[in-house]
Design an enzyme around this catalytic site. Sequence first.
Site, PDB file in Angstrom:
ATOM      1  N   ARG A   1      -1.992  -5.881  -8.392  1.00 28.53           N
ATOM      2  CA  ARG A   1      -0.918  -6.860  -8.159  1.00 28.53           C
ATOM      3  C   ARG A   1      -0.992  -7.888  -9.278  1.00 28.53           C
ATOM      4  NH1 ARG A   1      -3.047  -7.485  -2.194  1.00 28.53           N
ATOM      5  NH2 ARG A   1      -4.874  -7.022  -3.417  1.00 28.53           N
TER       6      ARG A   1
ATOM      7  N   HIS B   1       0.835  -1.208   0.000  1.00 29.84           N
ATOM      8  CA  HIS B   1       0.000   0.000   0.000  1.00 29.84           C
ATOM      9  C   HIS B   1       0.873   1.262   0.000  1.00 29.84           C
ATOM     10  CE1 HIS B   1      -3.028  -2.712   2.287  1.00 29.84           C
ATOM     11  NE2 HIS B   1      -3.618  -2.433   1.138  1.00 29.84           N
TER      12      HIS B   1
ATOM     13  N   LYS C   1     -18.151  -6.311   7.014  1.00 23.79           N
ATOM     14  CA  LYS C   1     -16.872  -6.999   6.836  1.00 23.79           C
ATOM     15  C   LYS C   1     -16.120  -6.993   8.167  1.00 23.79           C
ATOM     16  CE  LYS C   1     -12.862  -6.927   3.748  1.00 23.79           C
ATOM     17  NZ  LYS C   1     -12.253  -6.259   2.576  1.00 23.79           N
TER      18      LYS C   1
ATOM     19  N   SER D   1      -2.733  -7.824   2.796  1.00 24.87           N
ATOM     20  CA  SER D   1      -3.009  -7.740   4.230  1.00 24.87           C
ATOM     21  C   SER D   1      -3.395  -9.114   4.764  1.00 24.87           C
ATOM     22  CB  SER D   1      -4.152  -6.757   4.496  1.00 24.87           C
ATOM     23  OG  SER D   1      -3.813  -5.487   4.013  1.00 24.87           O
TER      24      SER D   1
END
Length: 171
Positions: A86, A13, A37, A124
């Site tokens: 990514r 990030h 979430k 993460s």
Amino acid sequence: MYPGSFDPVTYGHLNIIERSLQIFDRVVVAVLDNPSKQTLFTMEERMHMIRESTAQCHGVDVDSFQGLLMDYMANREACVVVRGLRAVSDFEYEFQMALMNRKLNRKVQTIFLLPSLKYIFTSSSIIKQVTRFGGNAAEFVPPVVCRMLKEKFGKIPARGNVRPETLNNPE
Ligand code: ADP
């Protein structure tokens, strides 16, 4: 506007934030407050980790938002969404989101930035998995995140918390 969950922020990030600052004078890191979430870190913790790890970067503002990103962006008068890409696996979801956001507000553009090769597989969730079982994540997350993961999991996840140069890396 760089939106995401940042649960927790990683060098991947931060690499995207640094690259955004090469294009824009100001970048708002917008932490999504999504009640449906479940996150490891609270909103305050996630914002604190981002603030501490971007303290040396000029032009970074850390904020939180709920609901539609396009509504939040209209309130803040922001017109560009930055997302990191990514591996190919990010592409489909990001493409869907960007097209939906374009439908919601034609004036907002989404741009995609690539991290240094070193962080192309950093996420993460993998960091949480590894550190939960005592693995060392110091290469992939800043010192404040190492410390807070250690507090969460009650283990020692990292050593040698030296932040690597991300931008001087030719990759
Ligand atoms: P989300 O929950 O929206 O996927 P994340 O906090 O995981 O949010 O990520 C926010 C943005 O940062 C996304 O665009 C994601 O693809 C990108 N990102 C996450 N990790 C990396 C990384 N290692 N390199 C480049 N971009 C990344």
